[in-house]
Scaffold this active site. Structure first.
Site, PDB file in Angstrom:
ATOM      1  N   ASP A  14      -2.372 -27.268 -71.054  1.00 54.74           N
ATOM      2  CA  ASP A  14      -1.940 -26.002 -70.459  1.00 54.74           C
ATOM      3  C   ASP A  14      -1.883 -26.173 -68.954  1.00 54.74           C
ATOM      4  O   ASP A  14      -2.621 -26.950 -68.373  1.00 54.74           O
ATOM      5  CB  ASP A  14      -2.955 -24.889 -70.763  1.00 54.74           C
ATOM      6  CG  ASP A  14      -3.095 -24.654 -72.242  1.00 54.74           C
ATOM      7  OD1 ASP A  14      -2.078 -24.799 -72.945  1.00 54.74           O
ATOM      8  OD2 ASP A  14      -4.225 -24.372 -72.691  1.00 54.74           O
TER       9      ASP A  14
ATOM     10  N   ASP B 234      -8.548 -19.489 -57.122  1.00 49.97           N
ATOM     11  CA  ASP B 234      -8.217 -18.446 -56.141  1.00 49.97           C
ATOM     12  C   ASP B 234      -6.962 -17.674 -56.551  1.00 49.97           C
ATOM     13  O   ASP B 234      -6.835 -16.474 -56.282  1.00 49.97           O
ATOM     14  CB  ASP B 234      -8.118 -18.979 -54.695  1.00 49.97           C
ATOM     15  CG  ASP B 234      -7.430 -20.304 -54.580  1.00 49.97           C
ATOM     16  OD1 ASP B 234      -6.853 -20.764 -55.591  1.00 49.97           O
ATOM     17  OD2 ASP B 234      -7.452 -20.891 -53.485  1.00 49.97           O
TER      18      ASP B 234
ATOM     19  N   GLU C  18      -4.623 -12.751 -48.957  1.00 48.70           N
ATOM     20  CA  GLU C  18      -4.432 -14.064 -48.341  1.00 48.70           C
ATOM     21  C   GLU C  18      -3.463 -14.918 -49.163  1.00 48.70           C
ATOM     22  O   GLU C  18      -2.775 -15.778 -48.623  1.00 48.70           O
ATOM     23  CB  GLU C  18      -5.781 -14.791 -48.212  1.00 48.70           C
ATOM     24  CG  GLU C  18      -5.592 -16.220 -47.745  1.00 48.70           C
ATOM     25  CD  GLU C  18      -6.818 -16.878 -47.153  1.00 48.70           C
ATOM     26  OE1 GLU C  18      -7.848 -16.227 -46.986  1.00 48.70           O
ATOM     27  OE2 GLU C  18      -6.726 -18.075 -46.869  1.00 48.70           O
ATOM     28  N   GLU C  19      -3.409 -14.661 -50.452  1.00 53.32           N
ATOM     29  CA  GLU C  19      -2.594 -15.495 -51.331  1.00 53.32           C
ATOM     30  C   GLU C  19      -1.115 -15.111 -51.355  1.00 53.32           C
ATOM     31  O   GLU C  19      -0.320 -15.791 -51.991  1.00 53.32           O
ATOM     32  CB  GLU C  19      -3.135 -15.439 -52.773  1.00 53.32           C
ATOM     33  CG  GLU C  19      -4.562 -15.940 -52.917  1.00 53.32           C
ATOM     34  CD  GLU C  19      -4.704 -17.419 -52.558  1.00 53.32           C
ATOM     35  OE1 GLU C  19      -3.722 -18.169 -52.661  1.00 53.32           O
ATOM     36  OE2 GLU C  19      -5.815 -17.801 -52.142  1.00 53.32           O
TER      37      GLU C  19
ATOM     38  N   ASP D 154      -9.234 -11.101 -49.295  1.00 49.84           N
ATOM     39  CA  ASP D 154      -9.199 -12.538 -49.533  1.00 49.84           C
ATOM     40  C   ASP D 154      -9.876 -12.701 -50.889  1.00 49.84           C
ATOM     41  O   ASP D 154     -11.097 -12.573 -51.003  1.00 49.84           O
ATOM     42  CB  ASP D 154      -9.962 -13.289 -48.435  1.00 49.84           C
ATOM     43  CG  ASP D 154      -9.838 -14.789 -48.617  1.00 49.84           C
ATOM     44  OD1 ASP D 154      -9.331 -15.209 -49.678  1.00 49.84           O
ATOM     45  OD2 ASP D 154     -10.243 -15.540 -47.722  1.00 49.84           O
TER      46      ASP D 154
ATOM     47  N   LEU E 137     -10.601 -15.060 -52.975  1.00 47.41           N
ATOM     48  CA  LEU E 137     -11.646 -16.085 -53.127  1.00 47.41           C
ATOM     49  C   LEU E 137     -11.690 -16.899 -51.847  1.00 47.41           C
ATOM     50  O   LEU E 137     -10.905 -17.827 -51.666  1.00 47.41           O
ATOM     51  CB  LEU E 137     -11.352 -16.960 -54.349  1.00 47.41           C
ATOM     52  CG  LEU E 137     -12.571 -17.386 -55.171  1.00 47.41           C
ATOM     53  CD1 LEU E 137     -13.513 -16.227 -55.500  1.00 47.41           C
ATOM     54  CD2 LEU E 137     -12.130 -18.044 -56.455  1.00 47.41           C
ATOM     55  N   ASP E 138     -12.595 -16.499 -50.980  1.00 46.77           N
ATOM     56  CA  ASP E 138     -12.694 -17.156 -49.686  1.00 46.77           C
ATOM     57  C   ASP E 138     -13.602 -18.380 -49.789  1.00 46.77           C
ATOM     58  O   ASP E 138     -14.553 -18.393 -50.558  1.00 46.77           O
ATOM     59  CB  ASP E 138     -13.276 -16.180 -48.660  1.00 46.77           C
ATOM     60  CG  ASP E 138     -13.340 -16.793 -47.279  1.00 46.77           C
ATOM     61  OD1 ASP E 138     -12.287 -17.198 -46.777  1.00 46.77           O
ATOM     62  OD2 ASP E 138     -14.441 -16.890 -46.717  1.00 46.77           O
TER      63      ASP E 138
ATOM     64  N   GLU F 227     -10.322 -11.056 -43.373  1.00 42.53           N
ATOM     65  CA  GLU F 227     -11.561 -11.837 -43.272  1.00 42.53           C
ATOM     66  C   GLU F 227     -12.442 -11.262 -42.147  1.00 42.53           C
ATOM     67  O   GLU F 227     -13.567 -10.844 -42.376  1.00 42.53           O
ATOM     68  CB  GLU F 227     -11.256 -13.319 -43.022  1.00 42.53           C
ATOM     69  CG  GLU F 227     -10.568 -13.961 -44.233  1.00 42.53           C
ATOM     70  CD  GLU F 227     -10.187 -15.430 -44.061  1.00 42.53           C
ATOM     71  OE1 GLU F 227     -10.222 -16.158 -45.065  1.00 42.53           O
ATOM     72  OE2 GLU F 227      -9.826 -15.862 -42.947  1.00 42.53           O
TER      73      GLU F 227
HETATM   74  P1  AHM Z   1      -9.959 -20.124 -46.713  1.00 45.03           P
HETATM   75  O1  AHM Z   1      -9.614 -18.681 -46.703  1.00 45.03           O
HETATM   76  O2  AHM Z   1      -8.782 -21.017 -46.800  1.00 45.03           O
HETATM   77  O3  AHM Z   1     -11.026 -20.449 -47.716  1.00 45.03           O
HETATM   78  O4  AHM Z   1     -10.550 -20.432 -45.240  1.00 45.03           O
HETATM   79  C1  AHM Z   1     -11.571 -19.608 -44.747  1.00 45.03           C
HETATM   80  C2  AHM Z   1     -12.819 -20.413 -44.673  1.00 45.03           C
HETATM   81  C3  AHM Z   1     -14.053 -19.614 -44.323  1.00 45.03           C
HETATM   82  O5  AHM Z   1     -14.697 -19.135 -45.442  1.00 45.03           O
HETATM   83  C4  AHM Z   1     -14.877 -20.634 -43.629  1.00 45.03           C
HETATM   84  O6  AHM Z   1     -15.751 -20.040 -42.719  1.00 45.03           O
HETATM   85  C5  AHM Z   1     -13.861 -21.498 -42.950  1.00 45.03           C
HETATM   86  O7  AHM Z   1     -12.654 -21.333 -43.638  1.00 45.03           O
HETATM   87  C6  AHM Z   1     -14.190 -22.948 -42.976  1.00 45.03           C
HETATM   88  O8  AHM Z   1     -13.229 -23.649 -42.248  1.00 45.03           O
HETATM   89  P2  AHM Z   1     -13.501 -25.135 -41.702  1.00 45.03           P
HETATM   90  O9  AHM Z   1     -13.484 -26.010 -42.894  1.00 45.03           O
HETATM   91  O10 AHM Z   1     -12.392 -25.377 -40.728  1.00 45.03           O
HETATM   92  O11 AHM Z   1     -14.845 -25.093 -41.024  1.00 45.03           O
HETATM   93 MG    MG Z   2     -10.144 -17.071 -46.700  1.00 49.60          MG
END
Ligand code: AHM
Ligand code: MG
Length: 336
Positions: A63, A69, A92-93, A115, A117-118, A274
């Site tokens: 699949d 995310d 964000e997506e 966001d 899944l941050d 964020e």
């Molecule tokens: P994302 O939304 O692509 O996951 O990026 C956000 C994240 C934050 O959670 C985190 O503080 C930061 O990016 C980490 O970035 P880096 O790897 O540059 O330190």
């Molecule tokens: Mg993020």
């Protein structure tokens, strides 16, 4: 036995203190709680059901793999679409605004930024990730389609914001501008239960959180501040998942920074979904959230839904220390 207060009970009780409340915000928050439980289930199962990995890969059964995310994004959108309490979403997506179909009998007054899944670099290696959300009252008339003007609002105009941390336990923390409360998911009950009422963060703490690997790419005033954190024997903790890093700071005190670098001259983190929601939480808990140019994050003008910003937030006294460093070392009269 101690009385358990579930998230739903708490939200409904809070609504009663607003005479003119229509119940829409209450229901929207409840829907976010439901979507979070679904996302939590998948995050927990990710290793087992093989949905880690790159979107478009094939799993063992042949699949198509759906990256976590993307899954989280779709579940949140589905939940809010079905309930009809939200007019539109910025995620964000998704590059563009997602306008939700109108549900019969509903005139949604709110829009959501998220966001889903941050901390995406953590997803594939089983490290904590989180969902961040913020809710605005829309500017457009309910009889019209929602549009950009509904989202280009300052963080100070947020009606509610919060995050869900999928960690050793799953916790949902949110504010409607009247204090911050945390609810831990009891997996046996399937309910978020009030576990951290009226969260107030310490004025100082022992932690600083920044990607120190970029040290040489930071401006001199930020480097000096980081040097001072070192000299003060503060402990560096950096998970690389803003929700996890800030959760520690919310409870134990400290400062989180994501300054500008050469790669990200305006900072990396996104203002709308964020920085602003997390800034609201931190301020409501007694902390401070500013940019590395010392502007209050929640007062920044929003001109693009995916705009980036630098950020420094956390315990009030520590952010004040940072302000003093920036003011001192970025002064034009100082030479390095
Ligand atoms: P994302 O939304 O692509 O996951 O990026 C956000 C994240 C934050 O959670 C985190 O503080 C930061 O990016 C980490 O970035 P880096 O790897 O540059 O330190
Ligand atoms: Mg993020």
């Amino acid at each position: 036995m101690k009385k358990i207060t579930t998230l739903d009970e708490f939200i409904i009780k809070s609504q009663k203190s607003y005479n003119d409340a229509t119940g829409q915000l209450t229901r929207l928050l409840r829907d976010i709680g439901i979507a979070s439980k679904i996302i939590n289930r998948e995050v927990n199962m990710a290793g087992l059901v093989n949905i880690l990995g790159v979107h478009g890969d094939e799993n063992a059964s042949g699949d198509k793999v759906q990256k976590l995310d993307i899954f989280a994004n779709e579940r949140m959108i589905d939940c809010l679409q079905n309930s009809g309490e939200c007019a539109a979403i910025v995620s964000e997506e998704n590059k563009e605004i997602i306008i939700l179909d109108k549900v019969k009998g509903k005139d949604p007054q709110y829009v959501l930024v998220m966001d889903p899944l941050d901390g995406s670099s953590n997803i594939d290696v089983n490290v904590s990730v989180g969902t961040i959300f913020g809710i605005y009252k829309r500017k457009s008339n309910v009889s019209q389609d929602p549009g950009k003007e509904d989202f280009l609002q300052k963080g100070a105009d947020l009606v509610a914001s919060g995050y869900v941390l999928y960690g050793t336990s799953t916790i949902l923390v949110y504010t409607t501008g009247n204090g911050v409360n945390g609810f831990t998911l009891d997996p046996s009950l399937g309910e978020f239960c009030l576990s951290h009422p009226d969260i107030k963060m310490p004025d100082r703490g022992n932690y600083y959180s920044v990607n120190q690997g970029y040290y040489l790419k930071f401006d001199v005033e930020i480097r000096r501040f980081i040097d001072q954190c070192n000299d003060d024997n503060l402990r560096l903790r950096y998970i690389g998942s803003m929700v996890s890093d800030l959760h520690r700071i919310l409870f134990q005190g400290g400062i989180f920074l994501y300054p500008n670098t050469r790669k990200y001259p305006h900072g990396k983190l996104r203002l709308l979904y964020e920085c602003n929601p997390m800034a609201m939480i931190i301020e409501q808990a007694g902390g401070i959230a500013i940019t590395c140019k010392l502007d209050r994050v929640l007062e920044l003008d929003v001109h693009d839904i995916h705009q980036r910003s630098t950020i420094a937030l956390g315990s009030a006294a520590m952010v004040d220390d940072m302000k003093a460093f920036v003011a001192r070392y970025s002064s034009p009269s100082t030479s390095f």
